[in-house]
Enzyme design. Structure first.
Site, PDB file in Angstrom:
ATOM      1  N   ARG A 103       6.849  22.617  20.997  1.00 25.64           N
ATOM      2  CA  ARG A 103       8.155  22.970  20.142  1.00 25.64           C
ATOM      3  C   ARG A 103       9.598  22.692  21.213  1.00 25.64           C
ATOM      4  O   ARG A 103       9.351  23.255  22.349  1.00 25.64           O
ATOM      5  CB  ARG A 103       8.120  24.303  19.483  1.00 25.64           C
ATOM      6  CG  ARG A 103       7.016  24.405  18.387  1.00 25.64           C
ATOM      7  CD  ARG A 103       7.290  23.753  17.235  1.00 25.64           C
ATOM      8  NE  ARG A 103       6.279  23.923  16.129  1.00 25.64           N
ATOM      9  CZ  ARG A 103       5.166  23.424  16.028  1.00 25.64           C
ATOM     10  NH1 ARG A 103       4.945  22.368  16.985  1.00 25.64           N
ATOM     11  NH2 ARG A 103       4.485  23.762  14.707  1.00 25.64           N
ATOM     12  N   ASP A 106      30.221  28.674  37.075  1.00 22.49           N
ATOM     13  CA  ASP A 106      30.314  27.287  37.921  1.00 22.49           C
ATOM     14  C   ASP A 106      31.490  27.224  38.895  1.00 22.49           C
ATOM     15  O   ASP A 106      31.947  26.356  39.121  1.00 22.49           O
ATOM     16  CB  ASP A 106      30.045  25.822  37.239  1.00 22.49           C
ATOM     17  CG  ASP A 106      31.009  25.887  36.162  1.00 22.49           C
ATOM     18  OD1 ASP A 106      31.928  27.105  35.907  1.00 22.49           O
ATOM     19  OD2 ASP A 106      31.191  24.808  35.404  1.00 22.49           O
ATOM     20  N   THR A 155      34.367  31.870  32.086  1.00 24.05           N
ATOM     21  CA  THR A 155      33.484  30.838  31.379  1.00 24.05           C
ATOM     22  C   THR A 155      31.934  31.280  31.657  1.00 24.05           C
ATOM     23  O   THR A 155      31.641  31.843  32.659  1.00 24.05           O
ATOM     24  CB  THR A 155      33.605  29.628  32.031  1.00 24.05           C
ATOM     25  OG1 THR A 155      32.657  28.608  31.883  1.00 24.05           O
ATOM     26  CG2 THR A 155      33.826  29.697  33.823  1.00 24.05           C
ATOM     27  N   GLY A 200      24.694  25.023  30.339  1.00 25.28           N
ATOM     28  CA  GLY A 200      24.810  24.752  31.944  1.00 25.28           C
ATOM     29  C   GLY A 200      24.963  23.302  31.754  1.00 25.28           C
ATOM     30  O   GLY A 200      23.991  22.697  32.119  1.00 25.28           O
ATOM     31  N   ARG A 201      26.215  22.537  31.574  1.00 23.39           N
ATOM     32  CA  ARG A 201      26.020  21.017  31.682  1.00 23.39           C
ATOM     33  C   ARG A 201      26.075  20.605  33.105  1.00 23.39           C
ATOM     34  O   ARG A 201      25.456  19.565  33.417  1.00 23.39           O
ATOM     35  CB  ARG A 201      27.699  20.824  31.214  1.00 23.39           C
ATOM     36  CG  ARG A 201      27.671  20.331  29.621  1.00 23.39           C
ATOM     37  CD  ARG A 201      28.929  19.939  29.263  1.00 23.39           C
ATOM     38  NE  ARG A 201      29.964  20.691  29.534  1.00 23.39           N
ATOM     39  CZ  ARG A 201      30.819  21.156  28.875  1.00 23.39           C
ATOM     40  NH1 ARG A 201      30.904  20.993  27.739  1.00 23.39           N
ATOM     41  NH2 ARG A 201      31.840  22.056  29.519  1.00 23.39           N
ATOM     42  N   GLY A 242      36.655  26.801  26.962  1.00 16.78           N
ATOM     43  CA  GLY A 242      35.736  27.401  26.122  1.00 16.78           C
ATOM     44  C   GLY A 242      35.867  28.795  26.419  1.00 16.78           C
ATOM     45  O   GLY A 242      36.099  29.418  27.337  1.00 16.78           O
ATOM     46  N   ASP A 260      37.413  25.580  35.144  1.00 13.56           N
ATOM     47  CA  ASP A 260      38.182  24.941  36.093  1.00 13.56           C
ATOM     48  C   ASP A 260      39.340  23.907  35.552  1.00 13.56           C
ATOM     49  O   ASP A 260      40.369  23.477  36.443  1.00 13.56           O
ATOM     50  CB  ASP A 260      36.926  24.017  37.191  1.00 13.56           C
ATOM     51  CG  ASP A 260      36.081  23.377  36.218  1.00 13.56           C
ATOM     52  OD1 ASP A 260      36.069  23.494  35.151  1.00 13.56           O
ATOM     53  OD2 ASP A 260      35.286  22.903  36.821  1.00 13.56           O
ATOM     54  N   GLY A 261      38.972  23.573  34.559  1.00 16.88           N
ATOM     55  CA  GLY A 261      40.165  22.582  33.764  1.00 16.88           C
ATOM     56  C   GLY A 261      41.373  23.385  33.564  1.00 16.88           C
ATOM     57  O   GLY A 261      42.547  22.826  33.889  1.00 16.88           O
ATOM     58  N   GLY A 279       9.774  34.756  32.660  1.00 12.56           N
ATOM     59  CA  GLY A 279       8.410  34.368  33.210  1.00 12.56           C
ATOM     60  C   GLY A 279       8.228  32.924  32.689  1.00 12.56           C
ATOM     61  O   GLY A 279       7.055  32.462  32.328  1.00 12.56           O
ATOM     62  N   ASP A 283      29.392  29.581  32.111  1.00 10.13           N
ATOM     63  CA  ASP A 283      28.511  28.757  33.414  1.00 10.13           C
ATOM     64  C   ASP A 283      28.291  29.280  34.691  1.00 10.13           C
ATOM     65  O   ASP A 283      27.570  28.726  35.375  1.00 10.13           O
ATOM     66  CB  ASP A 283      29.205  27.574  33.254  1.00 10.13           C
ATOM     67  CG  ASP A 283      28.962  26.796  31.983  1.00 10.13           C
ATOM     68  OD1 ASP A 283      28.024  27.156  31.071  1.00 10.13           O
ATOM     69  OD2 ASP A 283      29.590  25.809  31.681  1.00 10.13           O
ATOM     70  N   ALA A 335      43.113  44.500  30.354  1.00 10.44           N
ATOM     71  CA  ALA A 335      43.365  44.940  31.962  1.00 10.44           C
ATOM     72  C   ALA A 335      44.544  44.259  32.150  1.00 10.44           C
ATOM     73  O   ALA A 335      45.379  45.028  33.080  1.00 10.44           O
ATOM     74  CB  ALA A 335      42.288  44.545  32.640  1.00 10.44           C
ATOM     75  N   VAL A 336      44.911  42.961  31.866  1.00 13.18           N
ATOM     76  CA  VAL A 336      46.240  42.482  32.350  1.00 13.18           C
ATOM     77  C   VAL A 336      47.381  43.292  31.802  1.00 13.18           C
ATOM     78  O   VAL A 336      48.231  43.606  32.540  1.00 13.18           O
ATOM     79  CB  VAL A 336      46.199  40.778  31.858  1.00 13.18           C
ATOM     80  CG1 VAL A 336      47.596  40.497  32.132  1.00 13.18           C
ATOM     81  CG2 VAL A 336      45.228  40.218  32.834  1.00 13.18           C
ATOM     82  N   ARG A 351      41.866  23.552  23.615  1.00 10.53           N
ATOM     83  CA  ARG A 351      41.843  22.423  24.793  1.00 10.53           C
ATOM     84  C   ARG A 351      43.166  21.624  24.358  1.00 10.53           C
ATOM     85  O   ARG A 351      43.635  21.128  23.079  1.00 10.53           O
ATOM     86  CB  ARG A 351      40.677  21.562  24.472  1.00 10.53           C
ATOM     87  CG  ARG A 351      39.527  22.459  24.831  1.00 10.53           C
ATOM     88  CD  ARG A 351      38.179  21.529  25.268  1.00 10.53           C
ATOM     89  NE  ARG A 351      37.146  22.431  24.971  1.00 10.53           N
ATOM     90  CZ  ARG A 351      36.501  23.024  26.352  1.00 10.53           C
ATOM     91  NH1 ARG A 351      36.831  23.055  27.385  1.00 10.53           N
ATOM     92  NH2 ARG A 351      35.303  23.821  26.051  1.00 10.53           N
TER      93      ARG A 351
HETATM   94  P1  ATP Z   1      35.185  25.407  30.291  1.00  7.57           P
HETATM   95  O1  ATP Z   1      34.733  25.620  31.582  1.00  7.57           O
HETATM   96  O2  ATP Z   1      34.898  26.893  29.599  1.00  7.57           O
HETATM   97  O3  ATP Z   1      35.210  24.564  29.414  1.00  7.57           O
HETATM   98  P2  ATP Z   1      37.875  25.017  30.955  1.00  7.57           P
HETATM   99  O4  ATP Z   1      39.111  25.741  31.422  1.00  7.57           O
HETATM  100  O5  ATP Z   1      37.333  24.163  32.124  1.00  7.57           O
HETATM  101  O6  ATP Z   1      37.105  26.172  30.397  1.00  7.57           O
HETATM  102  P3  ATP Z   1      38.959  22.524  29.812  1.00  7.57           P
HETATM  103  O7  ATP Z   1      39.041  22.336  28.322  1.00  7.57           O
HETATM  104  O8  ATP Z   1      38.492  21.683  30.865  1.00  7.57           O
HETATM  105  O9  ATP Z   1      38.267  23.891  29.852  1.00  7.57           O
HETATM  106  O10 ATP Z   1      40.548  22.593  30.210  1.00  7.57           O
HETATM  107  C1  ATP Z   1      41.372  23.882  29.535  1.00  7.57           C
HETATM  108  C2  ATP Z   1      42.613  23.051  29.336  1.00  7.57           C
HETATM  109  O11 ATP Z   1      43.432  23.034  30.594  1.00  7.57           O
HETATM  110  C3  ATP Z   1      42.795  21.497  28.797  1.00  7.57           C
HETATM  111  O12 ATP Z   1      42.360  21.696  27.316  1.00  7.57           O
HETATM  112  C4  ATP Z   1      43.907  21.216  29.139  1.00  7.57           C
HETATM  113  O13 ATP Z   1      44.999  21.597  28.245  1.00  7.57           O
HETATM  114  C5  ATP Z   1      44.305  21.743  30.554  1.00  7.57           C
HETATM  115  N1  ATP Z   1      43.955  20.868  31.525  1.00  7.57           N
HETATM  116  C6  ATP Z   1      42.634  20.459  32.228  1.00  7.57           C
HETATM  117  N2  ATP Z   1      42.795  19.440  32.956  1.00  7.57           N
HETATM  118  C7  ATP Z   1      44.021  19.377  33.111  1.00  7.57           C
HETATM  119  C8  ATP Z   1      44.823  18.410  33.872  1.00  7.57           C
HETATM  120  N3  ATP Z   1      44.405  17.432  34.597  1.00  7.57           N
HETATM  121  N4  ATP Z   1      46.260  18.408  33.686  1.00  7.57           N
HETATM  122  C9  ATP Z   1      46.904  19.194  32.865  1.00  7.57           C
HETATM  123  N5  ATP Z   1      46.234  20.274  32.088  1.00  7.57           N
HETATM  124  C10 ATP Z   1      44.715  20.239  32.133  1.00  7.57           C
END
Ligand code: ATP
Length: 328
Positions: A252, A135, A131, A176-177, A16, A108-109, A191, A133, A27-28, A77
């Protein structure tokens, strides 16, 4: 300074999008240039690594982006990166160009993918937490969180104006899932009479008690901030249950949704992104790998991906207590 462990690096944004990703990219790229390390930008996250979508970047390629929302490299993704064949293609593209270090900006993904890639092919990689969130373990704040929080606060302030004009009860859902950081802090800042987050076990009885107390205290309008991942039920379920318990209430529902992701990053996010972008490059140069750069108590720290992914920042119980005390 000792000789750098990397000579040519690539940077990408993944998962995301979050405000401040561009500031981190800037910066990188500029830190790499400062230390005479070649730097490539990769488009659309892991998809770009697989599809060989690299562009050489220098200080001028990142001009005027520090205040821009979203990510100029675009994000994606990638399902293909979850397969060994996909990761092999990505590795071959790095080898072809002689790239020996990666900086990934995401959640984290993204770090899970980077960790697997590192373990399979030995590519040196440092992550930057981007991200909204908040988290991710190993940093006090993630890039984008402060901006999202301020966006939520401003939106809830506006909702407050209409709530007080009409004696209404508003349920406002914020992002915030799995984490209630945005809900808790935006709730305190506006508040809110109650704040419902996934980290705490909430009940309808407690919510009703809050409304009764608010009525007794003479409140004529109320705002309840609810995190997207609240376990008690959806925001519509909560509104429906409240209407059944308090038929006279004018209720609402407002879901803030994606407005929380967009917009120009706050000052705090720009500074954090700048520090972490720098931290990622000097980490790679020092031979660090499979770690995330983060800021804790104003110090640059490197946390192994393993921990950053598995552990979680705890919600501050004092803040929950504070919100109750101040909502009387
Ligand atoms: P956000 O927290 O904003 O959703 P994120 O980095 O957690 O960000 P994800 O969609 O979970 O978002 O992960 C991003 C990409 O990382 C995935 O689309 C995939 O390409 C790669 N990825 C995630 N999990 C794995 C995995 N187990 N093995 C290989 N690649 C992965």
């Amino acid at each position: 300074m000792e000789e750098s462990a990397v000579k040519k690096i690539a940077v990408f944004t993944s998962g995301g999008d979050a405000p401040g990703m561009n500031a981190a990219l800037r910066a990188v790229v500029r830190t790499a240039s400062h230390f005479k390390i070649e730097c490539y930008g990769v488009r659309e996250g892991y998809n770009g690594l697989i599809n060989d979508d690299f562009t050489k970047m220098g200080p001028r390629s990142v001009k005027n982006i520090i205040g821009a929302g979203g990510t100029i490299l675009r994000s994606a993704r990638s399902l293909e990166f979850k397969t060994k064949e996909g990761r092999k293609k990505a590795y071959d593209n790095l080898v072809k160009r002689g790239i020996d270090g990666l900086v990934c900006i995401g959640g984290d993904g993204t770090f899970t993918g980077a960790k697997i890639f590192n373990e399979e092919f030995g590519v040196k990689v440092i992550g930057i937490p981007g991200t909204i969130d908040n988290d991710i373990f190993g940093t006090d704040n993630t890039i984008g969180y402060d901006t999202a929080l301020n966006t939520a606060m401003e939106a809830i302030d506006k909702i407050r104006d209409t709530a007080t004009s009409h004696n209404r009860v508003f349920f406002v859902e914020v992002m915030g899932r799995d984490a209630g950081f945005i809900a808790l802090n935006s709730g305190i800042a506006t508040g809110a009479v109650d704040i419902l987050i996934p980290e705490r076990k909430d009940s309808i009885d407690d919510l009703f008690e809050t409304f009764e107390k608010a009525e007794k205290a003479g409140k004529t309008s109320s705002i309840v901030v609810v995190a997207e991942g609240e376990k008690l039920g959806s925001i519509y379920d909560l509104a429906k249950a409240t209407k059944a318990g308090f038929p006279d209430y004018d209720i609402r529902v407002a879901i803030l949704g994606h407005i929380q992701r967009g917009g120009s990053p706050s000052c705090a996010d720009r500074v954090l992104a700048s520090r972490l972008g720098y931290g990622a490059v000097i980490g790679l140069m020092a031979g660090k790998t499979n770690k995330m750069a983060g800021m804790q108590s104003n110090n640059l720290v490197y946390t192994p991906f393993e921990e950053a992914i598995k552990k979680h920042n705890e919600i501050d119980q004092n803040l929950l207590k504070l919100s109750e005390i101040l909502a009387i």
